[in-house]
Write a protein that holds these residues in place. Structure first.
Motif, PDB file in Angstrom:
ATOM      1  N   UNK A  76       0.843  -1.198   0.000  1.00 24.38           N
ATOM      2  CA  UNK A  76       0.000   0.000   0.000  1.00 24.38           C
ATOM      3  C   UNK A  76       0.875   1.244   0.000  1.00 24.38           C
ATOM      4  N   UNK A  77       0.360   2.301  -0.605  1.00 26.44           N
ATOM      5  CA  UNK A  77       1.024   3.605  -0.654  1.00 26.44           C
ATOM      6  C   UNK A  77       0.457   4.465   0.465  1.00 26.44           C
ATOM      7  N   UNK A  78       1.291   4.871   1.403  1.00 24.78           N
ATOM      8  CA  UNK A  78       0.816   5.653   2.551  1.00 24.78           C
ATOM      9  C   UNK A  78       0.294   7.024   2.151  1.00 24.78           C
ATOM     10  N   UNK A  79       0.558   7.449   0.916  1.00 28.61           N
ATOM     11  CA  UNK A  79       0.005   8.708   0.422  1.00 28.61           C
ATOM     12  C   UNK A  79      -1.386   8.526  -0.189  1.00 28.61           C
ATOM     13  N   UNK A  80      -1.812   7.274  -0.356  1.00 29.51           N
ATOM     14  CA  UNK A  80      -3.147   6.978  -0.868  1.00 29.51           C
ATOM     15  C   UNK A  80      -4.160   7.207   0.254  1.00 29.51           C
ATOM     16  N   UNK A  81      -5.162   8.055   0.048  1.00 29.91           N
ATOM     17  CA  UNK A  81      -6.123   8.331   1.123  1.00 29.91           C
ATOM     18  C   UNK A  81      -6.838   7.080   1.646  1.00 29.91           C
ATOM     19  N   UNK A  86      -6.795  -1.532   2.897  1.00 29.28           N
ATOM     20  CA  UNK A  86      -6.095  -2.766   2.551  1.00 29.28           C
ATOM     21  C   UNK A  86      -5.692  -3.584   3.783  1.00 29.28           C
ATOM     22  N   UNK A  87      -5.803  -2.989   4.968  1.00 30.59           N
ATOM     23  CA  UNK A  87      -5.342  -3.668   6.176  1.00 30.59           C
ATOM     24  C   UNK A  87      -6.329  -4.750   6.608  1.00 30.59           C
ATOM     25  N   UNK A  88      -5.835  -5.814   7.240  1.00 32.73           N
ATOM     26  CA  UNK A  88      -6.729  -6.889   7.675  1.00 32.73           C
ATOM     27  C   UNK A  88      -7.507  -6.575   8.950  1.00 32.73           C
ATOM     28  N   UNK A 104       8.498  11.437   3.842  1.00 37.16           N
ATOM     29  CA  UNK A 104       7.297  12.246   3.628  1.00 37.16           C
ATOM     30  C   UNK A 104       7.545  13.692   4.039  1.00 37.16           C
ATOM     31  N   UNK A 105       6.994  14.623   3.276  1.00 37.57           N
ATOM     32  CA  UNK A 105       6.996  16.015   3.689  1.00 37.57           C
ATOM     33  C   UNK A 105       5.911  16.232   4.749  1.00 37.57           C
ATOM     34  N   UNK A 106       5.965  17.381   5.424  1.00 39.06           N
ATOM     35  CA  UNK A 106       5.119  17.590   6.598  1.00 39.06           C
ATOM     36  C   UNK A 106       3.624  17.552   6.280  1.00 39.06           C
ATOM     37  N   UNK A 107       3.226  17.972   5.069  1.00 42.49           N
ATOM     38  CA  UNK A 107       1.808  17.925   4.712  1.00 42.49           C
ATOM     39  C   UNK A 107       1.267  16.513   4.663  1.00 42.49           C
ATOM     40  N   UNK A 108       1.855  15.626   3.832  1.00 38.60           N
ATOM     41  CA  UNK A 108       1.406  14.236   3.818  1.00 38.60           C
ATOM     42  C   UNK A 108       1.592  13.534   5.163  1.00 38.60           C
ATOM     43  N   UNK A 109       2.630  13.900   5.908  1.00 39.08           N
ATOM     44  CA  UNK A 109       2.847  13.265   7.206  1.00 39.08           C
ATOM     45  C   UNK A 109       1.749  13.666   8.187  1.00 39.08           C
ATOM     46  N   UNK A 110       1.314  14.914   8.140  1.00 36.97           N
ATOM     47  CA  UNK A 110       0.199  15.346   8.984  1.00 36.97           C
ATOM     48  C   UNK A 110      -1.055  14.545   8.659  1.00 36.97           C
ATOM     49  N   UNK A 111      -1.332  14.364   7.382  1.00 39.81           N
ATOM     50  CA  UNK A 111      -2.493  13.569   6.969  1.00 39.81           C
ATOM     51  C   UNK A 111      -2.370  12.137   7.463  1.00 39.81           C
TER      52      UNK A 111
END
Length: 229
Positions: A76-81, A86-88, A104-111
């Motif tokens: 899985x891509x952690x940037x995918x909302x 996909x987790x069990x 990750x930059x701070x924006x995606x990391x905050x999300x």
């Protein structure tokens, strides 16, 4: 990373202290499964879900834990909302990660932290051990970096593999050559994100719904931030 095992020890100490010896763990950006390996050796009754996007590192991880029913791996891509779909499991006792989220930059990391706020159960924990830079101490930072890179240069001169050398070998391996080519098609070359300070991580985790958060271990360059839901 001469202090690597020490940060893992503290991480697992805090898992045991706050969730007990048989936790359900999400190994976030798991790579080859370094956290999962240490988790299961220390806590045989634990279970682990490893999630990553890197096909080469996941190939190594899946080979290392083949046949172990306590371990599941998810691509899985952690940037995918919707990566959590996909987790069990819908929730985890502990989400652990090390030397990964600085990509990750701070924006995606905050999300991502906001998503983890809904994934960790009440009373559960999130821990991130990574490069975290305090910009208020530039002279300390510069001295530490120079000292660390001098040590790395000495290690290379003594025959240690660096980042590029390791991937060059993986590209020639009959099992890993295909996944390695796919990996570089996804990521390109290594590029760091923002690497904000431990205080930033703690404040962002509290804003994401964690009740408490602070650094519980640090070296001159890295910190382990612990957040309790």
């Amino acid at each position: 990373m001469p202090d690597r095992e020490e940060r893992f020890r503290v991480m697992l100490d805090m898992v045991e202290a706050l969730t007990g010896p048989g936790p359900r763990v999400l190994d976030l950006a798991c790579g080859t499964g370094s956290i999962t390996d240490r988790l299961l050796r220390r806590f045989p009754n634990a279970t682990s879900t490893g999630v990553d996007l890197d096909p080469a590192l996941l190939a190594i991880a899946r080979g290392s834990f083949a046949g172990d029913e306590r371990v599941t791996f998810v691509t899985a891509d952690l940037k995918d909302p919707r990566w959590t779909d996909r987790l069990p499991h819908d929730s985890y006792d502990a989400v652990l990660t090390a030397t990964a989220l600085h990509w990750l930059h701070s924006g995606p990391l905050t999300t991502l932290y906001e998503q983890l706020g809904g994934l960790v159960r009440d009373g559960g924990v999130f821990m991130n051990a990574d490069h975290m830079i305090d910009t208020d101490t530039p002279r300390i930072n510069a001295a530490e970096r120079a000292h660390r890179h001098a040590a790395m240069d000495r290690a290379r001169a003594a025959g240690a593999l660096d980042w590029a050398d390791w991937w060059a070998l993986a590209a020639k391996d009959p099992v890993l050559a295909g996944p390695t080519a796919e990996r570089f098609a996804i990521y390109g070359e290594h590029a760091d994100g923002d690497m904000p300070s431990p205080a930033w991580h703690a404040a962002t985790l509290r804003a994401a719904g964690f009740a408490e958060a602070r650094a519980v271990w640090s070296s001159p360059s890295d910190s382990l931030v612990l957040a309790v839901k």
